[in-house]
Enzyme design. Structure first.
Site, PDB file in Angstrom:
ATOM      1  N   PHE A  81       2.117   8.154  -1.293  1.00 28.66           N
ATOM      2  CA  PHE A  81       1.355   6.915  -1.168  1.00 28.66           C
ATOM      3  C   PHE A  81      -0.066   7.170  -1.590  1.00 28.66           C
ATOM      4  O   PHE A  81      -0.948   6.487  -1.434  1.00 28.66           O
ATOM      5  CB  PHE A  81       1.420   6.390   0.268  1.00 28.66           C
ATOM      6  N   TRP A 112       0.846  -1.209   0.000  1.00 28.22           N
ATOM      7  CA  TRP A 112       0.000   0.000   0.000  1.00 28.22           C
ATOM      8  C   TRP A 112       0.874   1.249   0.000  1.00 28.22           C
ATOM      9  O   TRP A 112       0.554   2.252  -0.616  1.00 28.22           O
ATOM     10  CB  TRP A 112      -0.878  -0.015   1.259  1.00 28.22           C
ATOM     11  N   HIS A 113       2.017   1.145   0.685  1.00 27.55           N
ATOM     12  CA  HIS A 113       2.881   2.311   0.784  1.00 27.55           C
ATOM     13  C   HIS A 113       3.561   2.657  -0.521  1.00 27.55           C
ATOM     14  O   HIS A 113       3.920   3.805  -0.747  1.00 27.55           O
ATOM     15  CB  HIS A 113       3.929   2.112   1.883  1.00 27.55           C
ATOM     16  N   GLY A 114       3.782   1.675  -1.357  1.00 28.51           N
ATOM     17  CA  GLY A 114       4.422   2.030  -2.628  1.00 28.51           C
ATOM     18  C   GLY A 114       4.763   0.807  -3.456  1.00 28.51           C
ATOM     19  O   GLY A 114       4.858  -0.307  -2.943  1.00 28.51           O
TER      20      GLY A 114
END
Lengths: 457, 494
Positions: free
Chosen positions: B494, B330-332
């Site tokens: 993000f 989800w962060h990247g």
């Protein structure tokens, strides 16, 4: 309503430090702004304030133009309004502003280095930073930059950047404020302002910076111009012509080690021929390269180079520079350059054809007489070896340790102590018979190096 | 538009003042317009994605409600509802995937195939990542799930729902709000309230302090070291890693606090996104305190639907790993984030394994459960593990993260701190001093909050000199940091 007032008052109180700093930034710019800002501020003051002198010739352009023109050499009616990083965009507004408070000059000399025809990289960090332009001029530039998608000007948030600069907000000036520290920069900035006043706008490479070994020579392969800059270039020429100003566009000399390809020359002339076709009245000159001794770096001329170029220009366009007599201001400016010139043989061009006296005391004869031949015509006295003339009186004390120098116009004599062995001493008297240069030199191989400063503080 | 920019300083007062001035029925419409303007300042076209996500989840909510109210058999109803949720998830996640993960996925596929000697010419999609897409997509999907679970009724007022998805204080970097928390508040816009405006403004000041004074200053040093990590070792790397932990916390918490403050000014309450995470006693505890809105979202909509801790240890660990890998992703779209997520999953599994042994040891040493020494030890252990994780989060690649970790423990003389080598890190003595003082202020506030002392209440009860001493102190810190401010918030990517 009561709560609203209370809230507003509290917000104001909390923000007090921020407001105080902003007020300080607004009212004391010389205390913190970096050393180049006064040069822009001087330029702004000149353009906006009416002056008693009629300026017949204006220099416009970037640092290349600024370094290449010495108003004190050209004429009393010449002003160097070129600024580092200036493109035709800002030049247009400088001239427009000038015309609002001054009569139109007879001629404008305009020059830019290629970089400043390709992009406007100094609009924010220099012109906005130093408040050189008015808010309406800046907004006009921003609107035009948006139209032309000029990447150097259209920052990610141009409007807020504009406001930050215009309102002197700390986000734009904090770096300067922190760097200036508690000591501040006022003394230095005031000095810069005075230098501009003295040299009438010539500031870049004010003093003798020699070309540094290891400087990467400039390479000119292609000539390009940004559409927005081209738009303003034409607008600038149009403004000049509409006011009957002669337009002299020129490509300043480059050091002879620069590399300039044929395609560059072709592209350069293609563009400028186009301009000449559109505006037949203008002149475009390409000044040929000259030795690196005339430059302080790969593009900027030092005062020696500027002197050479200005004399060439003066010969070529005498109609742009009236008055042969040196004015007080011109003398002051010249004296300042002479004061900073260090090498004996390089003093010569500054004194040539001007009422200066050069005195040398070479008690040991270390300066070979043969070498004097190049200097002799400008040496009014060569005490101890050759002659004294022209109302100049030189008297040596009994022990031969001190010479008394006096000539017509001097309030009191100057006492000159014998130079140390293996050195010789040189003195220059200006037309007012003030000592403007007084140093001792020592021979170091083929060169002469300064070994003592004699000028009083 | 960054919270720490002049644009926001102009935009926010206008948005708030007009909000209070316009009649009640126009308030939400004004906020919606302001929110879309706020978003469009980055990229006007990408507002269409936001609108698309809003429309899809809004319609799915209406469909779910209609299915629920219809007279069809329960089994069919369930199937229909699942289908609607699946379509909503598919459409939203497809957009998220395309804009955020497509290049990463193709590149990874190409690398995997090359292992078995299949050469794939991977095309590159030139797409710009829409700011905050992960945040608003998750918020909108959370709403779909809440309607599916009948936790909230479907919102019928489209403007209200669109405002829920795009509410500008939390639009681009959270907190990821829940529909049962924010949607209800949006239905009842509040009038001007002196106390909430005051509290909101103070929160905003605190958030800016965290971002500008601490985070941006840490960023200078961290970026210098990570930008050329191979020319540093030992203390320099340790210091950069420690400061990155501080940087990301202050950066993200700073944003969340400004967001909370901005909402509070207009009378809305956003959830707390952080609760003293670096005082956590275990990695599990850390995730109860760090980015609470995301971790609770993942818990409620992923971990628990996967089975949670039911079905034995193995299944629990599997679910835990999946959840944390998704959290990393989800962060990247980078392997380092995946690794970081996985590492946190592994840490928690290891903690779970070790828990009985620790309990035994404590009993042996006759230490109580809440023993202060154990607590400090646990906090220290957690901090170190989290810091190790941050190395992967910040590094450009897994191999560089491993290099940094290896070279962090090169023995050096203590005099390094006094040497000129320290200056290579990009921060001079004055800036290091300001940073140190600011971190001390942060540490004190964290401890006070942990002890349940309400800081704003505490401050309000002090006399004028103390209150304004604190405000002006914060202002002076902000002023002294303006020469290094202007960095984007880390979580914007993000």
């Amino acid at each position: 309503m009561k709560n609203l007032l209370k809230l507003t008052a509290k917000c104001f109180l909390v923000c007090l430090p921020m407001i105080a700093v902003t007020v300080y930034l607004r009212w004391q710019p010389f205390n913190y702004m970096d050393g180049e800002a006064p040069y822009y501020i001087w330029n702004r003051d000149q353009a906006r304030q009416e002056s008693e002198t009629y300026y017949e010739t204006l220099i416009l352009g970037d640092s290349v133009a600024n370094s290449a023109f010495l108003p004190e050499v050209l004429s009393d009616g010449t002003l160097n309004m070129a600024l580092g990083g200036m493109t035709p965009v800002e030049s247009y507004y400088v001239l427009e502003e000038w015309m609002d408070s001054h009569p139109a000059p007879k001629a404008c000399y305009i020059a830019y280095q290629d970089l400043h025809l390709q992009q406007d990289e100094c609009f924010w960090p220099r012109f906005m930073y130093s408040h050189r332009l008015t808010p309406s001029q800046s907004l006009e530039i921003l609107a035009c930059a948006r139209r032309y998608d000029c990447s150097g000007i259209t920052s990610s948030a141009p409007f807020s950047d504009f406001l930050s600069y215009e309102l002197y907000l700390p986000n734009k000036y904090m770096t300067s404020l922190v760097s200036a520290g508690l000591k501040g920069r006022r003394a230095y900035n005031e000095l810069v302002y005075r230098i501009n006043e003295l040299h009438r706008g010539r500031y870049i490479g004010s003093y003798f910076q020699d070309y540094q070994e290891g400087t990467v020579p400039a390479l000119y392969e292609h000539f390009q111009i940004d559409p927005m800059i081209d738009f303003y270039y034409r607008k600038l020429i149009g403004l000049c012509l509409a006011n009957g100003i002669r337009v002299r566009l020129f490509r300043a000399p480059m050091p002879d080690n620069s590399i300039c390809t044929d395609s560059y020359r072709e592209e350069f002339w293609a563009y400028y021929d186009g301009l000449k076709e559109a505006y037949p009245e203008i002149t475009v000159d390409w000044y040929e390269p000259c030795g690196t001794v005339f430059f302080s770096d790969a593009v900027h001329m030092n005062p020696r180079g500027a002197l050479k170029l200005c004399e060439e220009i003066k010969d070529r366009y005498p109609e742009d520079f009236s008055g042969q007599e040196l004015s007080e201001r011109q003398k002051e400016g010249l004296n300042d350059y002479i004061r900073y010139e260090k090498l004996p043989d390089q003093l010569r061009p500054w004194l040539e054809n001007r009422d200066y006296i050069l005195l040398c005391w070479d008690a040991d004869g270390i300066f070979p007489v043969g070498e004097w031949e190049t200097v002799l015509p400008y040496v009014s006295a060569y005490y101890g070896n050759v002659f004294a003339e022209g109302g100049l009186q030189l008297a040596l004390t009994d022990d031969g340790g001190t010479a008394e120098v006096w000539c017509e116009g001097m309030e009191e004599p100057v006492f000159w102590t014998r130079p140390e062995p293996e050195t010789f001493s040189m003195m220059v008297l200006d037309p007012e018979r003030q000592v403007v240069h007084w140093r001792d030199f020592r021979r170091d191989g083929e060169q002469y190096v300064v070994c003592a400063e004699r000028m009083p503080e | 538009m960054l919270f720490n920019s002049l644009e926001f300083l102009i935009f926010f007062p206008i948005a708030a003042i007009v909000f209070f001035v316009v009649p009640k029925r126009w308030k939400n419409l004004w906020l919606l317009a302001a929110s879309y303007y706020f978003y469009m300042c980055w990229n006007a076209r990408y507002a269409l994605l936001l609108l698309f996500s809003t429309v899809v989840t809004y319609l799915s909510g209406l469909f779910l409600d209609r299915v629920r109210e219809s007279g069809m058999p329960e089994r069919r109803k369930k199937n229909w509802k699942k289908a609607v949720v699946a379509v909503s998830f598919f459409l939203n996640l497809f957009i998220l995937f395309y804009f955020k993960y497509i290049n990463f996925a193709l590149e990874t596929l190409g690398q995997l195939l090359s292992i078995i000697h299949i050469k794939l010419r991977v095309p590159f999609f030139d797409v710009l990542l829409p700011v905050g897409i992960s945040f608003y997509t998750f918020q909108a999907l959370g709403y779909t799930m809440d309607v599916y679970r009948e936790k909230v009724p479907a919102e019928r007022n489209f403007l209200q729902y669109a405002l829920f998805v795009s509410f500008f204080p939390q639009l681009v970097a959270g907190p990821i709000e829940r529909s049962d928390h924010l949607l209800g508040q949006l239905r009842e816009p509040k009038p001007f309230n002196y106390e909430s405006v005051r509290t909101g403004l103070l929160l905003m000041l605190w958030g800016l302090f965290l971002k500008v004074v601490i985070s941006d200053r840490c960023a200078v040093l961290v970026n210098t070291v990570y930008g050329d990590y191979q020319s540093f070792q030992g203390y320099a790397l340790i210091l950069a890693n420690l400061l990155f932990g501080v940087q990301i916390y202050c950066d993200f918490m700073g944003y969340s606090v400004v967001a909370k403050g901005a909402a509070c000014v207009m009378g809305y309450e956003l959830m707390d996104n952080f609760s003293q995470p670096y005082l956590a006693a275990s990695v599990r505890d850390f995730w109860r305190r760090w980015h609470i809105s995301l971790s609770s979202w993942l818990r409620d909509y992923l971990y628990i639907p996967l089975g949670g801790s039911r079905g034995g240890r193995l299944k629990k660990y599997r679910n835990l790993l999946i959840t944390f890998l998704v959290s990393g992703l989800w962060h990247g779209a980078k392997l380092t984030f995946l690794f970081w997520g996985g590492l946190h999953g592994v840490f928690q599994i290891a903690e779970d394994f070790a828990a009985p042994f620790w309990a035994k040891l404590r009993r042996l040493l006759r230490m109580r459960d809440g023993n202060a020494f154990c607590r400090v030890l646990g906090t220290l252990k957690t901090f170190i593990l989290v810091e190790v994780g941050w190395v992967f989060f910040r590094a450009e690649s897994v191999s560089s993260a491993l290099w940094i970790l290896r070279n962090s423990f090169v023995l050096q003389d203590f005099t390094w701190f006094l040497s000129t080598d320290r200056l290579r890190l990009g921060l001079n003595g004055t800036n290091l001093l300001i940073l140190f003082l600011a971190v001390c202020v942060l540490a004190v506030t964290e401890i006070m909050k942990e002890r349940k002392i309400q800081l704003l209440k505490w401050l309000s009860s002090r006399n004028f000199l103390i209150r304004y001493g604190v405000y002006w102190g914060a202002m002076l810190f902000l002023l002294a940091s303006m020469n290094i401010m202007g960095q984007e918030f880390i979580y914007f990517q993000f």
